[in-house]
Every structure is written in structure tokens, then in C-alpha cells.
Design a protein around this motif. Structure first.
Motif, PDB file in Angstrom:
ATOM      1  N   UNK A 271    -114.558  17.932 -56.761  1.00  0.00           N
ATOM      2  CA  UNK A 271    -114.227  17.036 -55.652  1.00  0.00           C
ATOM      3  C   UNK A 271    -113.233  16.031 -56.212  1.00  0.00           C
ATOM      4  N   UNK A 272    -112.009  16.064 -55.739  1.00  0.00           N
ATOM      5  CA  UNK A 272    -110.941  15.291 -56.351  1.00  0.00           C
ATOM      6  C   UNK A 272    -110.834  13.901 -55.729  1.00  0.00           C
ATOM      7  N   UNK A 273    -110.919  12.872 -56.559  1.00  0.00           N
ATOM      8  CA  UNK A 273    -110.762  11.507 -56.097  1.00  0.00           C
ATOM      9  C   UNK A 273    -109.299  11.117 -55.990  1.00  0.00           C
ATOM     10  N   UNK A 274    -109.030   9.915 -55.475  1.00  0.00           N
ATOM     11  CA  UNK A 274    -107.656   9.487 -55.230  1.00  0.00           C
ATOM     12  C   UNK A 274    -106.862   9.301 -56.515  1.00  0.00           C
ATOM     13  N   UNK A 275    -107.501   8.769 -57.561  1.00  0.00           N
ATOM     14  CA  UNK A 275    -106.790   8.575 -58.827  1.00  0.00           C
ATOM     15  C   UNK A 275    -106.387   9.911 -59.434  1.00  0.00           C
ATOM     16  N   UNK A 276    -107.308  10.871 -59.451  1.00  0.00           N
ATOM     17  CA  UNK A 276    -106.997  12.189 -59.998  1.00  0.00           C
ATOM     18  C   UNK A 276    -105.889  12.860 -59.193  1.00  0.00           C
ATOM     19  N   UNK A 277    -105.892  12.668 -57.887  1.00  0.00           N
ATOM     20  CA  UNK A 277    -104.851  13.246 -57.038  1.00  0.00           C
ATOM     21  C   UNK A 277    -103.486  12.698 -57.410  1.00  0.00           C
ATOM     22  N   UNK A 278    -103.411  11.394 -57.663  1.00  0.00           N
ATOM     23  CA  UNK A 278    -102.135  10.776 -58.048  1.00  0.00           C
ATOM     24  C   UNK A 278    -101.678  11.265 -59.420  1.00  0.00           C
TER      25      UNK A 278
END
Length: 299
Positions: A271-278
Motif C-alpha cells: 500500500x503506497x503512501x504519498x511520500x513513497x509515491x513522490x
């Protein structure tokens, strides 16, 4: 260890296959290429009407297998090719992962990505929020150069999912004799407050983040040594925005970035969080996203 490689048809860009070559050279993993196509006709009546449609799908599958084997070259004889029928590509890939017992799913970047960057498309986006195994993503334009991964850079923030990613990094490093670099990315804001105050405030926020990261790295380095990793270093990458921070990490062509998934996701699932997405959006090297929960690299 087994890697499932997503490759829909001969018109696909070859980054996922190229990355699979590097992974195989590094780990000796088995490779199964998975091509997902819509279901063919099932009843005799349907087959009479849709025979041409079925023939087109059969031709596309044969072309995909031929193209994949050409790209994989010397591995051809040891590669399995699986055609999966599904109305949804992501669902078909996950079914193939489960059926094959794969430890990792390899996918390419979206075709709209800028060369040297990683753009998550709709299929990869779904996989990054639902896969029970790690997802290995190739940046646009990635090509296998005959080398092995020699350095694993673990994105570390001290949280539980960061520690899981670090444990996975250590296990891989020990498995193929690589070094581990613990990295924290500290972006300076691109817009914050009035123009006259912006630089000072940005510098203060970034400095506080870097100081905190340094403290976390001492803990992380010890965790690596406890896992048996002899070669470990730490790095705080600071830059303007996420792109600047990622570019400041001084990447090597043989680097692999490892990220943990958010703890908000269900156990044993990405489950990808916003920081990892960036971070993913701006990484210039292949990235491995490790699911929340226990992981296991097969033999």
C-alpha cells in the motif's frame, strides 16, 4: 527465487524484460513472462462468430512470446512464458503471481514517462496498492548493461515499514554480496511563505529534517550490522523538491532503490503512501517496493 515479468505484447517497451535480465544475473532467479489478454470465446456458437477475434489474440500472444524471448536472449531456454486470460490486466498478473509462486513482480514504467524517470501507470498503480509480493519497477529507458546490482539504497524514515524495507534490503544484500546504503531524502519546499522569508525557512526545515535523519541512520546502520551486512553506509540527500532530493543521492548505474509500503495498508500487501509515491516519481534507478507484513525470498 522466482520473478514474474509483466509483458503484454510485442509493442510494449522492453524495460521490464531488461530489468529481469539484471535481476537474474544478480540473483540467479527463475523467470516467468506473463502476458495478459482478454478471454477468448468459450462456446461453440461464440467461436463461429468470433473466430477472427480469437485468431488475432493468438497471433498477439505468439508475437509477445517471440519478442520476449528475443530480448531475454541467452536465458530463452530457461524462461517460462504464460498467457493469462483476464478482463483486467492487473488482476491477471496477480493471478499469475499466485499460480507461479513468484517472489517478485517486475513491471515497466508508463509509456508517458520521461526517459530516466519512473511514472506509475494505471496497472502498476493498482498493483502497488494490492500486490502480496514486492513490485520491481523499471524507469523509462532502462537497459541491461551486462552488470549486476552492486548497491541497495534503502529509503529510510524510521517507521515500521521502513524497517521492513531495510530487513528486505539486508536479506538481498547478503544473498548477492551487495552493499547497503541507508538514505533519507529531504526536499526543500518549492513554495513557502513570502519570498523574502522563503529561503531561511526552507533551510531551517531541511536542516531539521537532515538532523533527524542522521539520528535515524545510526539506528539503521546498527540494524544492518545485526543482520550480518558488513558494508553499510548512510546518506542524507537534500535538494529542491523531491526531484532535487532524489537527484542529490549520487546514484550509481548498479543501484537498486528499496521502499517500504505504508503501514496503513493491510498486512502482507503493498500500500503506497504519498511520500513513497513522490520518491518513485523521481527515482532514476529501478525501485523495489516491499509489502507491509512478512516477506520471504524463495530459494
Amino acid at each position: 527465487m522466482k520473478a514474474a515479468v509483466a509483458y503484454r505484447d510485442a509493442s510494449d517497451t522492453p524495460e521490464a524484460l531488461e530489468l529481469a535480465l539484471t535481476l537474474h544475473r544478480t540473483t540467479g532467479c527463475d523467470i516467468v513472462v506473463v502476458a495478459v489478454f482478454p478471454p477468448t470465446s468459450t462456446t461453440l456458437a461464440d467461436r463461429r462468430v468470433d473466430r477472427d477475434y480469437d485468431d488475432v489474440l493468438d497471433t498477439m500472444a505468439r508475437d509477445a512470446e517471440r519478442s520476449a524471448r528475443d530480448t531475454l536472449g541467452e536465458l530463452d531456454a530457461d524462461v517460462d512464458f504464460v498467457r493469462v486470460s483476464s478482463t483486467a490486466v492487473a488482476h491477471g498478473l496477480l493471478d499469475a503471481v499466485e499460480a507461479s509462486g513468484a517472489d517478485v513482480l517486475v513491471a515497466g514504467s508508463a509509456q508517458a514517462a520521461v526517459k530516466g524517470s519512473l511514472l506509475v501507470g494505471s496497472v502498476a498503480g493498482y498493483l502497488l496498492h494490492s500486490s502480496p509480493v514486492p513490485i520491481l519497477l523499471a524507469p523509462e529507458g532502462y537497459r541491461d548493461d551486462g552488470a549486476r546490482f552492486a548497491s541497495i539504497t534503502c529509503s529510510y524514515a524510521g517507521r515500521e515499514h521502513s524497517q521492513e524495507a531495510l530487513a528486505a534490503s539486508c536479506a538481498l544484500a547478503i544473498r548477492f554480496d551487495a552493499r547497503v546504503r541507508v538514505a533519507t531524502f529531504v526536499p526543500r519546499a518549492t513554495a513557502l511563505g513570502p519570498a523574502m522569508m522563503r529561503t531561511d525557512i526552507e533551510d531551517l526545515v531541511a536542516a531539521e529534517g537532515a538532523e533527524r535523519a542522521t539520528e535515524l541512520h545510526e539506528e539503521a546502520a546498527q540494524l544492518c550490522r545485526d543482520q550480518g551486512v558488513a558494508r553499510v553506509s548512510t546518506h542524507v540527500a537534500r535538494g529542491r523538491g523531491w526531484e532535487g532530493a532524489l537527484r542529490a543521492a549520487d546514484w550509481d548505474d548498479r543501484d537498486l532503490l528499496v521502499l517500504g509500503s505504508s503501514r496503513r495498508g493491510p498486512a502482507a500487501q503493498v500500500f503506497l503512501g504519498s511520500t513513497a509515491t513522490k520518491i518513485l516519481r523521481h527515482t532514476p534507478v529501478p525501485a523495489l517496493v516491499v509489502p507491509t507484513g512478512s516477506f520471504h525470498w524463495g530459494d
